[in-house]
Structures are given as C-alpha cells and as structure tokens.
Design a protein around this motif. Structure first.
Motif, PDB file in Angstrom:
ATOM      1  N   THR A   1     -20.015 -67.277 -65.777  1.00 50.30           N
ATOM      2  CA  THR A   1     -19.627 -66.550 -64.563  1.00 50.30           C
ATOM      3  C   THR A   1     -20.669 -65.495 -64.204  1.00 50.30           C
ATOM      4  O   THR A   1     -21.043 -65.341 -63.029  1.00 50.30           O
ATOM      5  CB  THR A   1     -18.255 -65.885 -64.761  1.00 50.30           C
ATOM      6  OG1 THR A   1     -17.274 -66.901 -65.000  1.00 50.30           O
ATOM      7  CG2 THR A   1     -17.862 -65.074 -63.538  1.00 50.30           C
TER       8      THR A   1
ATOM      9  N   ASP B   1     -19.265 -72.655 -53.943  1.00 52.65           N
ATOM     10  CA  ASP B   1     -19.471 -72.456 -55.371  1.00 52.65           C
ATOM     11  C   ASP B   1     -20.518 -73.387 -55.980  1.00 52.65           C
ATOM     12  O   ASP B   1     -20.619 -73.519 -57.195  1.00 52.65           O
ATOM     13  CB  ASP B   1     -18.144 -72.617 -56.127  1.00 52.65           C
ATOM     14  CG  ASP B   1     -17.559 -74.024 -55.995  1.00 52.65           C
ATOM     15  OD1 ASP B   1     -18.135 -74.859 -55.272  1.00 52.65           O
ATOM     16  OD2 ASP B   1     -16.518 -74.285 -56.623  1.00 52.65           O
TER      17      ASP B   1
ATOM     18  N   SER C   1     -15.675 -76.795 -57.431  1.00 52.84           N
ATOM     19  CA  SER C   1     -14.464 -77.007 -56.643  1.00 52.84           C
ATOM     20  C   SER C   1     -14.163 -78.485 -56.414  1.00 52.84           C
ATOM     21  O   SER C   1     -12.993 -78.882 -56.349  1.00 52.84           O
ATOM     22  CB  SER C   1     -14.576 -76.286 -55.295  1.00 52.84           C
ATOM     23  OG  SER C   1     -15.691 -76.752 -54.567  1.00 52.84           O
TER      24      SER C   1
END
Length: 332
Positions: A258, A285, A305
């Motif tokens: 992340t 993303d 996603s």
C-alpha cells in the motif's frame, strides 16, 4: 478474448512485432501469444516461455528488495545515502534519502541520458566492466545535483543503481542475491534472473537495435550484468506470478505494498503517477512496470479492482508499444 486476440494478431503483423503477450482476466481463458524471432541469426522462434529483458521493468524488483530491508529495520525510508556512502559520490547531497531515491525525487544527476536514441552507445565505460553494483560507483560520480531533494519528480536511473549500492552495503549481501531471495523466490518466479548479456542461455531472446541503419545485437549497449536500474530477464508467466504474489503480500506485507503504490508524484508528461518503484494509472488503481532500452521494450500491469493482469515484452526498442496500446484499450 476473441476480439482482442484478432486485434493483437493484426497489430503484431502490421508492426512486425517480435515478442510475447499474455493477458489474464478472471473467469476467462489466459491469452498467450508469441510472435517473431528470439534469435534472428539462428532462426529461433519466440515462444511463450522465452525469457526477455525488461530494462527498467525490474526497478520494481529493486524497490521491493529495498523495502523488505526497510521492513526488517536494516534500512529506513529516512536513511540518507551519505550514511552508507562515506566519501564516495561526494556530489550526492547529504539530505538525499532512500525514500527520495525510490520516488525519483532525489534531485541527483543521472549517469544515463533517457532522451537518447536507442541506437546510441550510452555506457561511459566498457560494458564488460559493469558486472557488479560497486563497479558503477565511478560511473555514478561527477554528476551535479539538479534540484533540492524532494522538490519534484525526475526519473533517474542512477538513483536506482544507488539504491542497489545502499542495499548491498547495509545488508552485506549482493544486489542480485537480495532480489533472488527477497523477490523472485517468494514470488515463485522460477525463470527470472540476471543474465550476462555476453552469455545468454538458449531460452533467452537476443535484443535487437538499429545502429546507423543496420540491425545489431544490443550486447554493446547495456551493462554486461544488470543492476538496480533494470535489466533482469523474465517470462510472461513469471510476471503473472509476480503480480499475484505482490498483491497477496508474499513478497512484502500488504501494508508495505500500500505504501509503495500510494502516489508520490503526478507525472503528466507520462500520463501517469508514480509511487515507490511503480507507475500508477492517472486515475483508478492500476499498477504498472515499464522498461525501455536498446533492444528492449516492456510493459506489465495489474488492476486490483478488475483482477486483470497483462504483459507485453519485445526484443526490439519500440516493438512493445503498439501492442501494449491494443491490450490497454481492450481492458479499460
């Protein structure tokens, strides 16, 4: 994927694409296609299992190896380059940190001209000398600072060689072994490695570049053995394994992924953003790795996603781009 397959074949034929393509989408059969020759002199065809160079695509591997050392406390994002350089590379500013280098925000001068034509001979020393990271120290020296650390984004190959050097000195382990143990092994990338350009195995593609109107091997254009700024050889199957392992937290923990895929810079001239070692889509993303060099073009991407993963890699300097555009458009 029938339409995409047809479009790929058409584009590959029209552009003379030499390379391999793989597309994975959840619930659909994997699409893998190989085109052209891996070795023109001997007429060796490209196959789905051919290993190809990825140039700067392996900056992501460098970033992950460094971040694994950060997670262990061997380095930190705030570790300064100077703390490990000693008197080496005196033009690297005292406040340049690991994070600045990972994000291409260090401001250090680069040893490599990214705007040069692919056919130019850019290495400032004989390429056979460049077989270790430490051998790059004289090459990295003498390049003045361009701007204060942290001020802005400026893509810097030398910054990633410097990261490899810092990782080696902090850990006492060679860069190549760090990547093998901390990235390739955990990801199950069994066919990925750092191959000498003057001793390629039979399953690796030769890179081709046009020099003064003549097509030649790229062996004299690149360091004989790649280091932190790119140049590993891989397969499209291994790149699929890479993205799967990365997002599953098998290379570094999910929290570190992340951090690495959070935008640190907008890069409008590239139509993208940049994190720590990874290119990011301008919106959404999507995560990617890109490589371009003499006789190499590579793009690989994953969308958390949608679950889609794709890789296009070529053994020519520009070959991957038209095919990559077709794949990217089909997956939007």
């Amino acid at each position: 994927m029938a339409t995409l397959d047809d479009d790929l074949t058409t584009t590959a034929t029209e552009t003379g694409f030499s390379g391999v393509v793989r597309v994975d989408r959840p619930g659909e059969p994997t699409l893998v296609r190989a085109f052209g020759l891996a070795d023109r002199a001997h007429g060796v065809p490209m196959t789905p299992d051919t290993r190809l160079g990825v140039a700067s695509g392996s900056k992501g591997f460098t970033a992950l190896a460094v971040m694994s050392l950060v997670d262990e406390g061997v380095l930190s994002l705030s570790t300064t380059a100077r703390s490990l350089l000693g008197t080496d590379l005196p033009l690297v500013a005292d406040d340049v940190t690991v994070e600045h280098l990972l994000a291409h925000r260090s401001g250090i001068g680069d040893y490599l001209d990214d705007d040069a034509e692919p056919g130019e001979y850019l290495m400032p020393v004989p390429v056979h000398v460049l077989a270790t990271t430490e051998a790059f120290v004289p090459v990295l020296d003498g390049h003045p600072t361009l701007f204060p650390a942290g001020e802005r984004f400026s893509y810097c190959n030398g910054g990633y060689v410097l990261l490899a050097l810092l990782a080696e000195r902090a850990s006492g382990t060679s860069y190549h072994d760090l990547v093998r143990r901390r990235v390739l092994g955990p990801a199950g990338m069994v066919d990925t490695d750092f191959l000498r350009g003057d001793d390629l195995p039979g399953d690796a593609a030769v890179g081709y570049v046009e020099v003064d109107g003549v097509t030649r091997s790229n062996v004299l254009h690149l360091p004989v053995l790649a280091t932190g700024d790119g140049g590993a050889h891989t397969t499209v199957a291994d790149m699929h394994r890479f993205w799967t392992a990365l997002l599953a937290g098998r290379i570094v923990p999910a929290a570190t992924v992340t951090t690495m895929t959070a935008p640190h810079s907008d890069v409008p001239e590239e139509g993208a953003r940049y994190g720590l070692g990874f290119w990011l889509d301008p919106v959404g993303d999507g995560i990617g790795l890109v490589g371009a060099d003499a006789g190499v073009s590579f793009r690989s991407a994953h969308s958390p996603s949608t679950g889609a993963t794709w890789t296009v890699v070529s053994n020519t300097s520009e070959g991957a781009w038209p095919v990559a555009r077709v794949v990217a458009a089909a997956l939007r």
